[in-house]
Design a protein around this motif. Structure first.
Motif, mmCIF file in Angstrom:
data_model
loop_
_atom_site.group_PDB
_atom_site.id
_atom_site.type_symbol
_atom_site.label_atom_id
_atom_site.label_comp_id
_atom_site.label_asym_id
_atom_site.label_seq_id
_atom_site.Cartn_x
_atom_site.Cartn_y
_atom_site.Cartn_z
ATOM 1 N N GLY A 247 0.783 -1.243 0.000
ATOM 2 C CA GLY A 247 0.000 0.000 0.000
ATOM 3 C C GLY A 247 0.807 1.282 0.000
ATOM 4 O O GLY A 247 0.315 2.321 0.459
ATOM 5 N N THR A 248 2.032 1.268 -0.496
ATOM 6 C CA THR A 248 2.830 2.506 -0.529
ATOM 7 C C THR A 248 3.045 3.014 -1.962
ATOM 8 O O THR A 248 3.846 3.930 -2.171
ATOM 9 N N PHE A 249 2.348 2.425 -2.922
ATOM 10 C CA PHE A 249 2.525 2.873 -4.311
ATOM 11 C C PHE A 249 1.880 4.238 -4.518
ATOM 12 O O PHE A 249 0.786 4.506 -4.035
ATOM 13 N N LYS A 250 2.593 5.110 -5.218
ATOM 14 C CA LYS A 250 2.013 6.391 -5.631
ATOM 15 C C LYS A 250 2.128 6.527 -7.139
ATOM 16 O O LYS A 250 3.230 6.425 -7.693
ATOM 17 N N ALA A 251 0.996 6.744 -7.764
ATOM 18 C CA ALA A 251 0.994 6.874 -9.223
ATOM 19 C C ALA A 251 1.841 8.082 -9.631
ATOM 20 O O ALA A 251 1.796 9.124 -8.976
ATOM 21 N N PRO A 252 2.629 7.948 -10.698
ATOM 22 C CA PRO A 252 3.523 9.039 -11.110
ATOM 23 C C PRO A 252 2.792 10.154 -11.841
ATOM 24 O O PRO A 252 2.887 10.281 -13.056
#
Ligand SMILES: [Zn+2]
Length: 288
Positions: A247-252
């Motif tokens: 849960g640490t993904f950030k869309a670019p």
């Protein structure tokens, strides 16, 4: 032409490394030599592309940090990497002696081993990186990497030696302990190291869907934001798979001109503009 490079460079690089690994394995070409060659070519290409299609023109200018970055790169390549190569096998031998167990090399097919090594190393490096953000004393080591106020390809080799050592041990040692072959580990490096070497590059890529899988410079840029909620994201080394899982993904999204990279305000007393050696020594001074 420029638009094609921006759109497909990352995808082409990943495809090329995979293809070359397959050919080298089939033809019995030395994998370590291939890794060195691919890494050197990637660095040269990164240097050229930063001049041709920069993401930010200003990030191509030395702001007094080049000496720090080069000192770090030379230290890691000439001292820390060889030390890790010598230390890791000794650690594994010691671990087997402690466990009173016999080392048995994996009999799994080579490419199955490469996939398993990839997932395992990426898992280890993800948690090492995340812990370096969460744990104050580790953050003080990792701050050296985040203290740069511009992103360009040499930043990838800007690390506190201890931070680099911890990442390598947590990432690689478990795969050696399990018994995956040295070639499978080099195979993982062939697939991922060129990608990691352009992770900080000041190149205006537009890699599309690849940004959701690979830790591209577009995705990783957010990791260097001065805003903690943006920077405590995208910890992945070469892949973002574990960021998706945990849960640490950030869309670019677009990293607009107003966005800055560097340390958080809470680390303002870190000696960010000091020399590499002074920043290394800062581990012995009191933290903010
Ligand atoms: Zn970080």
């Amino acid at each position: 032409m420029k638009n094609l490079v921006k759109r497909f460079f990352v995808i082409a690089l990943v495809s090329l490394t995979g293809t070359l690994l397959f050919i080298a394995r089939e033809q019995g070409i030395n994998l370590e030599s291939l890794l060195v060659l691919l890494s050197a070519i990637t660095l040269v290409l990164a240097f050229i592309l930063e001049k041709k299609i920069p993401f930010r023109d200003a990030w191509n200018n030395n702001i007094g940090d080049l000496k720090t970055d080069l000192s770090s790169a030379i230290t890691l390549i000439l001292l820390v990497e060889p030390a890790i190569k010598a230390l890791l096998p000794l650690l594994i031998i010691a671990a087997y002696q402690c466990l009173n167990a016999e080392y048995i090399e994996s009999s799994l097919p080579f490419f199955v081993q490469v996939i398993a090594v990839t997932l395992l190393v990426e898992f280890g490096k993800y948690w090492s990186h995340r812990l370096h953000h969460l744990q104050p004393s580790l953050w003080w080591l990792h701050a050296l990497h985040h203290s740069s106020e511009r992103l360009y390809f040499i930043n990838n080799l800007r690390f506190h030696p201890l931070n680099y050592l911890i990442n390598s041990i947590i990432g690689i040692a478990p795969t050696m302990l399990i018994g995956f072959s040295p070639d499978a580990i080099i195979g993982y490096l062939i697939l991922t190291q060129p990608l990691v070497l352009i992770q900080h590059a000041n190149i205006d890529f537009n890699s599309g869907w690849a940004n959701y899988i690979f830790s591209t410079n577009e995705a990783h840029r957010w990791h260097h934001s001065t805003i903690p909620s943006e920077a405590n994201r995208n910890y992945g080394n070469a892949l973002l798979i574990w960021d998706h899982v945990f849960g640490t993904f950030k869309a670019p999204d677009v990293f607009i001109e107003e966005k800055r990279v560097g340390l958080f305000s809470s680390s303002s007393c870190y000696p960010a503009s000091s020399s590499y050696w002074q920043q290394i020594k800062s581990m012995f001074i009191s933290r903010c």
